[in-house]
Design a protein around this motif. Structure first.
Motif: not given
Length: 175
Positions: A54-71
């Motif tokens: 709520s103070a505008g501080n970045t607390a964390g992230y989640l990043c991802s990708e889209l795959w067609s198959d599980i390698p």
């Protein structure tokens, strides 16, 4: 008291905050580089979510990708892999490549809550997602509890995925 968080997609201007979270969350030999995060934001901004308090501080992230198959090749899960090799705009599998919170935001259920909110945020923007997959260090019991509570199940073990530790591939299939 549980803090309120807002979610938004990351932009290139957020790289400094993302790198601060990365350095505070992971040992140096498994940290992603700024170049890797830059490429992820450029190729799939809808899959890169920031959590802000709520103070505008970045607390964390989640990043991802889209795959067609599980390698089948364990290297495709590795730290520093190039998103452009596996990412497909029409992919149906969401690969959660990284999730991190600054230490001061951990505990009190924040990790579980933000993981769930982050995935919902992405799935609203990328409606093609039918499955999700991730790789977690076998020693990270807190992270594994978060993924278990969401409904991810263990599908494989990659013995040399991390220095001195195996990685567990976990998968979730949407209903």
């Amino acid at each position: 008291m549980t803090p309120d968080f807002s979610l938004r997609n990351a932009a290139l201007l957020d790289l400094c905050a993302v790198m601060n979270i990365e350095r505070a969350s992971f040992e140096p030999d498994i940290q992603e580089t700024e170049a890797v995060f830059r490429r992820r934001i450029e190729l799939f901004p809808e899959g890169f979510v920031l959590f802000t308090d709520s103070a505008g501080n970045t607390a964390g992230y989640l990043c991802s990708e889209l795959w067609s198959d599980i390698p089948e090749n364990p290297a495709d899960f590795s730290v520093g892999h190039d998103i452009s090799k596996m990412h497909r705009a029409d992919g149906k599998i969401l690969y959660i490549s990284s999730f991190a919170l600054l230490p001061e935001y951990r505990g009190h259920g924040n990790g579980t809550r933000l993981f769930s909110k982050g995935l919902s945020f992405i799935k609203k923007r990328v409606q093609s997602v039918q499955e999700m997959v991730l790789l977690v260090n076998e020693q990270w019991t807190g992270a594994r509890r978060i993924y278990d509570s969401y409904g991810f199940t263990r599908t494989a073990v990659l013995p040399d995925a991390f220095p001195h530790s195996a990685g567990i591939v976990m998968q979730f299939t949407s209903e």
